[in-house]
Design an enzyme around this catalytic site. Sequence first.
Site, PDB file in Angstrom:
ATOM      1  N   THR A 137      33.315  14.208 -34.293  1.00 52.37           N
ATOM      2  CA  THR A 137      34.532  13.430 -34.558  1.00 52.37           C
ATOM      3  C   THR A 137      34.564  12.137 -33.739  1.00 52.37           C
ATOM      4  O   THR A 137      34.979  11.084 -34.233  1.00 52.37           O
ATOM      5  CB  THR A 137      35.779  14.274 -34.258  1.00 52.37           C
ATOM      6  OG1 THR A 137      35.805  15.398 -35.150  1.00 52.37           O
ATOM      7  CG2 THR A 137      37.052  13.467 -34.439  1.00 52.37           C
ATOM      8  N   SER A 176      36.188  13.232 -44.182  1.00 47.57           N
ATOM      9  CA  SER A 176      36.390  13.975 -42.946  1.00 47.57           C
ATOM     10  C   SER A 176      35.128  13.748 -42.118  1.00 47.57           C
ATOM     11  O   SER A 176      34.075  13.405 -42.654  1.00 47.57           O
ATOM     12  CB  SER A 176      36.564  15.464 -43.238  1.00 47.57           C
ATOM     13  OG  SER A 176      36.365  16.242 -42.072  1.00 47.57           O
ATOM     14  N   THR A 177      35.233  13.950 -40.824  1.00 50.66           N
ATOM     15  CA  THR A 177      34.005  13.959 -40.012  1.00 50.66           C
ATOM     16  C   THR A 177      33.018  14.966 -40.576  1.00 50.66           C
ATOM     17  O   THR A 177      31.802  14.765 -40.529  1.00 50.66           O
ATOM     18  CB  THR A 177      34.338  14.320 -38.552  1.00 50.66           C
ATOM     19  OG1 THR A 177      35.156  13.293 -38.004  1.00 50.66           O
ATOM     20  CG2 THR A 177      33.074  14.450 -37.710  1.00 50.66           C
ATOM     21  N   ASN A 178      33.555  16.044 -41.164  1.00 47.23           N
ATOM     22  CA  ASN A 178      32.697  17.145 -41.594  1.00 47.23           C
ATOM     23  C   ASN A 178      31.836  16.822 -42.806  1.00 47.23           C
ATOM     24  O   ASN A 178      30.921  17.586 -43.127  1.00 47.23           O
ATOM     25  CB  ASN A 178      33.551  18.377 -41.870  1.00 47.23           C
ATOM     26  CG  ASN A 178      34.367  18.774 -40.663  1.00 47.23           C
ATOM     27  OD1 ASN A 178      34.092  18.327 -39.553  1.00 47.23           O
ATOM     28  ND2 ASN A 178      35.382  19.597 -40.872  1.00 47.23           N
ATOM     29  N   THR A 223     -17.352  27.007 -33.967  1.00 44.06           N
ATOM     30  CA  THR A 223     -16.228  27.904 -34.243  1.00 44.06           C
ATOM     31  C   THR A 223     -16.058  28.804 -33.033  1.00 44.06           C
ATOM     32  O   THR A 223     -17.046  29.328 -32.494  1.00 44.06           O
ATOM     33  CB  THR A 223     -16.474  28.749 -35.503  1.00 44.06           C
ATOM     34  OG1 THR A 223     -17.689  29.504 -35.344  1.00 44.06           O
ATOM     35  CG2 THR A 223     -16.593  27.869 -36.738  1.00 44.06           C
ATOM     36  N   SER A 354      -8.122   9.309 -10.995  1.00 48.35           N
ATOM     37  CA  SER A 354      -7.859  10.144  -9.831  1.00 48.35           C
ATOM     38  C   SER A 354      -7.604   9.278  -8.607  1.00 48.35           C
ATOM     39  O   SER A 354      -8.191   8.208  -8.457  1.00 48.35           O
ATOM     40  CB  SER A 354      -9.042  11.078  -9.562  1.00 48.35           C
ATOM     41  OG  SER A 354      -8.867  11.788  -8.347  1.00 48.35           O
ATOM     42  N   SER A 355      -6.731   9.767  -7.739  1.00 50.43           N
ATOM     43  CA  SER A 355      -6.473   9.082  -6.479  1.00 50.43           C
ATOM     44  C   SER A 355      -7.437   9.527  -5.393  1.00 50.43           C
ATOM     45  O   SER A 355      -7.433   8.973  -4.293  1.00 50.43           O
ATOM     46  CB  SER A 355      -5.031   9.364  -6.031  1.00 50.43           C
ATOM     47  OG  SER A 355      -4.851  10.762  -5.848  1.00 50.43           O
ATOM     48  N   LYS A 360     -13.646   8.706 -11.718  1.00 55.46           N
ATOM     49  CA  LYS A 360     -13.097   9.625 -12.721  1.00 55.46           C
ATOM     50  C   LYS A 360     -12.157   8.876 -13.662  1.00 55.46           C
ATOM     51  O   LYS A 360     -11.281   8.136 -13.235  1.00 55.46           O
ATOM     52  CB  LYS A 360     -12.342  10.755 -12.036  1.00 55.46           C
ATOM     53  CG  LYS A 360     -11.950  11.913 -12.957  1.00 55.46           C
ATOM     54  CD  LYS A 360     -11.427  13.073 -12.124  1.00 55.46           C
ATOM     55  CE  LYS A 360     -11.155  14.304 -12.980  1.00 55.46           C
ATOM     56  NZ  LYS A 360      -9.974  14.134 -13.826  1.00 55.46           N
TER      57      LYS A 360
END
Length: 506
Positions: A137, A176-178, A223, A354-355, A360
């Site tokens: 609403t 209506s809002t509905n 697979t 990577s830190s 990497k």
Amino acid sequence: MRGSLLRILRTADALALTVFFAGNMLLSQQPTQSSTGKTRTEKDLLGEKQIPADAYYGVQTQRALENFQLSGIPINHYPEFIQAWAIVKLAAAQANTDVGAMKPERLAAIEKAAQAVRDGKYQDQFMVDWYQGGAGTSTNMNANEVLANVGLELTGHKKGEYQFLEPHDDLNMSQSTNDSYPTAIKVALILRNDKLVDELQKLSASFRTKGDTYLKVVKMGRTELQDAVPMTVGQELNAFAASLDGEIAGLRQAEKSLYVVNMGATAIGTGMNAPKGYAEKCAAHMATLMGKPIVPADDMLAATWDQQGFVVYSAALKSTAIKLSKISSDLILLASGPRAGLNEIDLPALQPGSSIMPGKVNPVVPEVVNLVAFRVMGNDFVTTIAAHSGQLQLNAYEPVEGLSMMESQELLNNTSKLFRTKCVDGITVDEKVLAHYMETTVGIVTALNPIVGYEKATELAQEAYSSGKGILEIIREKHVLTEAQIQDLLDPVKLTNLDRSKYVNK
């Protein structure tokens, strides 16, 4: 002593939390400030309230702004949702005029306001939070009030002069809002679906282009992560494209479930206060405005609480997310290594990975595609629970369904573009690695089944595994086939059953 200290700390924490929440509550109850500092007075059934003088929204929007400060995500976060409201309200006004319920001059004002909003103006006036009680609403009234005040100004009146154009009596006429709220969500999803489909088509095309580039490059298929039989890189990448095409078709099909609207149902589906013929004309006007086959529901009572369209469309979004996640996970696996993994393909290097580990580089784009996919799957569950939880003649939880699906659309659209431009377009293949796998694999022994039988082929495979030799080496040692037969029957390219006619210009 220790217990007393803990009690003091807990009391201090409780006081801090009380002050924090009380402060937030006070802030949320303050009227939105006008740029001029001036206000105007509006009233509703709960009494009078001061509205910023330059605001296009009104008293009910103001109450919603005070009551629902929850997510920080206003409805204008998704512009198509605001455009959808302009379409819904314009179609309603046109239908009301058709049946003689609305005066032409009021339609003219609404037409001007709706066009301005569809053009992207006044977006900042649609401010209510997506999370709200009341089955939408607050959002409906935000739309009614803004369109009314925009219409007033564009026809020479002042904001709040509702005797000339009224949020309830005119903008909400026969509604209506509905019925208007779920319809606006459907319209927004439809508008945004075209955008998502277009981006997914581009992603599919990117996979096909890359697949055609490597159409003749042979590799081993797998697979259950075990060597299977030969295929080509092109077949693998084109299969990704084909699977995405299936998701595109699914989204288009699911969109059709959104074409049925309940405009004219009003409060519960009985059509109270809606003139005869209004529902059909409203849907027809929406169809014209959108270029989509919008139709009124056959049973308005069912349509007012039934969430099938949302459930179906959300499921299609989830299915798309699952497919993107599967493809991304495959690319992560194929690019694994580079020295201790499969290393069949290389993905564009976008940033250090990577830190602590020098050199990497991580598959950051496929990883973020997975993150988005997980979110979309979660959003589908939210939609499922909300659709399941409505009571009797209305589902009050449509706001979170709408937010969930629009967020999923946004994430999938943006991520598909990122996936294409930052990953798929830049994929390269390590043909030396693929050739090595083909030389050492035992998987091509499957091709011997029609010649020597499954049992004998199994013995050859077991000997190759136990000795560490390649299957071709074992075949030659045991004189199972002549060299000419090996070249003919065990040619990896032939074993792929590659049908070049299926692929573009190949």
